[in-house]
Design a protein around this motif. Sequence first.
Motif, PDB file in Angstrom:
ATOM      1  N   GLY A  12      22.416  -4.291   6.289  1.00 62.30           N
ATOM      2  CA  GLY A  12      22.278  -5.366   7.270  1.00 62.30           C
ATOM      3  C   GLY A  12      21.799  -6.698   6.750  1.00 62.30           C
ATOM      4  N   ALA A  13      21.637  -6.854   5.455  1.00 65.35           N
ATOM      5  CA  ALA A  13      21.240  -8.156   4.916  1.00 65.35           C
ATOM      6  C   ALA A  13      22.329  -9.185   5.203  1.00 65.35           C
ATOM      7  CB  ALA A  13      20.982  -8.060   3.425  1.00 65.35           C
TER       8      ALA A  13
ATOM      9  N   ARG B 269       8.779 -16.773  -7.453  1.00 65.95           N
ATOM     10  CA  ARG B 269       8.888 -15.456  -6.837  1.00 65.95           C
ATOM     11  C   ARG B 269      10.229 -14.806  -7.168  1.00 65.95           C
ATOM     12  NH1 ARG B 269       6.556 -16.908  -0.787  1.00 65.95           N
ATOM     13  NH2 ARG B 269       4.377 -17.161  -1.399  1.00 65.95           N
ATOM     14  N   MET B 270      11.298 -15.610  -7.080  1.00 69.03           N
ATOM     15  CA  MET B 270      12.614 -15.048  -7.387  1.00 69.03           C
ATOM     16  C   MET B 270      12.696 -14.629  -8.851  1.00 69.03           C
ATOM     17  SD  MET B 270      15.411 -17.201  -5.196  1.00 69.03           S
ATOM     18  CE  MET B 270      14.984 -18.787  -5.878  1.00 69.03           C
ATOM     19  N   SER B 271      12.113 -15.450  -9.733  1.00 70.16           N
ATOM     20  CA  SER B 271      12.138 -15.104 -11.151  1.00 70.16           C
ATOM     21  C   SER B 271      11.364 -13.820 -11.414  1.00 70.16           C
ATOM     22  CB  SER B 271      11.547 -16.250 -11.983  1.00 70.16           C
ATOM     23  OG  SER B 271      12.385 -17.384 -11.923  1.00 70.16           O
TER      24      SER B 271
ATOM     25  N   PHE C  26      17.561 -14.145   2.239  1.00 71.07           N
ATOM     26  CA  PHE C  26      16.558 -14.112   1.176  1.00 71.07           C
ATOM     27  C   PHE C  26      16.631 -12.830   0.353  1.00 71.07           C
ATOM     28  CE2 PHE C  26      14.399 -17.142   4.118  1.00 71.07           C
ATOM     29  CZ  PHE C  26      14.312 -18.206   3.235  1.00 71.07           C
ATOM     30  N   GLU C  27      17.130 -11.759   0.968  1.00 71.11           N
ATOM     31  CA  GLU C  27      17.164 -10.468   0.273  1.00 71.11           C
ATOM     32  C   GLU C  27      17.959 -10.534  -1.031  1.00 71.11           C
ATOM     33  OE1 GLU C  27      17.467  -9.493   4.762  1.00 71.11           O
ATOM     34  OE2 GLU C  27      18.146 -11.041   3.370  1.00 71.11           O
ATOM     35  N   TYR C  28      18.925 -11.450  -1.091  1.00 71.41           N
ATOM     36  CA  TYR C  28      19.838 -11.500  -2.233  1.00 71.41           C
ATOM     37  C   TYR C  28      19.442 -12.515  -3.306  1.00 71.41           C
ATOM     38  CZ  TYR C  28      23.262  -9.357   1.017  1.00 71.41           C
ATOM     39  OH  TYR C  28      23.919  -8.557   1.903  1.00 71.41           O
ATOM     40  N   MET C  29      18.544 -13.416  -2.997  1.00 73.65           N
ATOM     41  CA  MET C  29      18.431 -14.649  -3.768  1.00 73.65           C
ATOM     42  C   MET C  29      18.017 -14.454  -5.223  1.00 73.65           C
ATOM     43  SD  MET C  29      16.925 -17.362  -0.977  1.00 73.65           S
ATOM     44  CE  MET C  29      16.950 -18.729  -2.133  1.00 73.65           C
TER      45      MET C  29
END
Length: 204
Positions: free
Chosen positions: A35-36, A1-3, A41-44
């Motif tokens: 606000g992250a 998912r991150m990829s 997870f928003e940054y990963m």
Amino acid sequence: RMSRLAEVTAEELPSDFKVAGPLLRKMITQLANEGAQVGGFEYMFVPEIALNLGIEHWKESMITIECITKHTSCEFAIRPFILKYEERTMQQMLQWSTHSHQNVRRLSSEGCRSRLPWSMALPRFKKDATLLVPILENLKADDSLFVRKSVANNLNDISKDLPDLALLLAKKWYGKNDSSNWIVKHGMRTLLKSGNPRAMALFG
């Protein structure tokens, strides 16, 4: 998912990383402003973008990684730069080891661990940890537990391949202060579990 997130985001960015790098930094700052949470997870997926688009642009990548790692660790993203530009990148890591932000200092240790789990190998450092020692020396009494855990894990990695060096550092650091003592105790855990007499003698 991150990829996949990294892939589709990169498609919307300019191919020139000198332009894309500042946009990535702006994006991650905007996430923080909205606000992250640090480490959320928003940054990963962001470090992977910096790696994929920036691997041929060392200077801009270092600026971008320094910014990103304040919000989410770039410990995986930095390793291909170590392999491709070892001398320059390790010099940058040494500079980061004295940074005012704990997450940047932590990256300087975590990113060059010889046995970092789930990451690409750094085989040179399993045979020769010379470039790691000055970084760990700078961090051996760090105020941040987040940083100290990384230093202890780095020392433990060294102990698996270069036990004499790990024991030398442990003996040198132990007894200086509580922070260094904590690092040494955790960094010697593999040698202690295996009953290494020199490690056991260090702690009486």
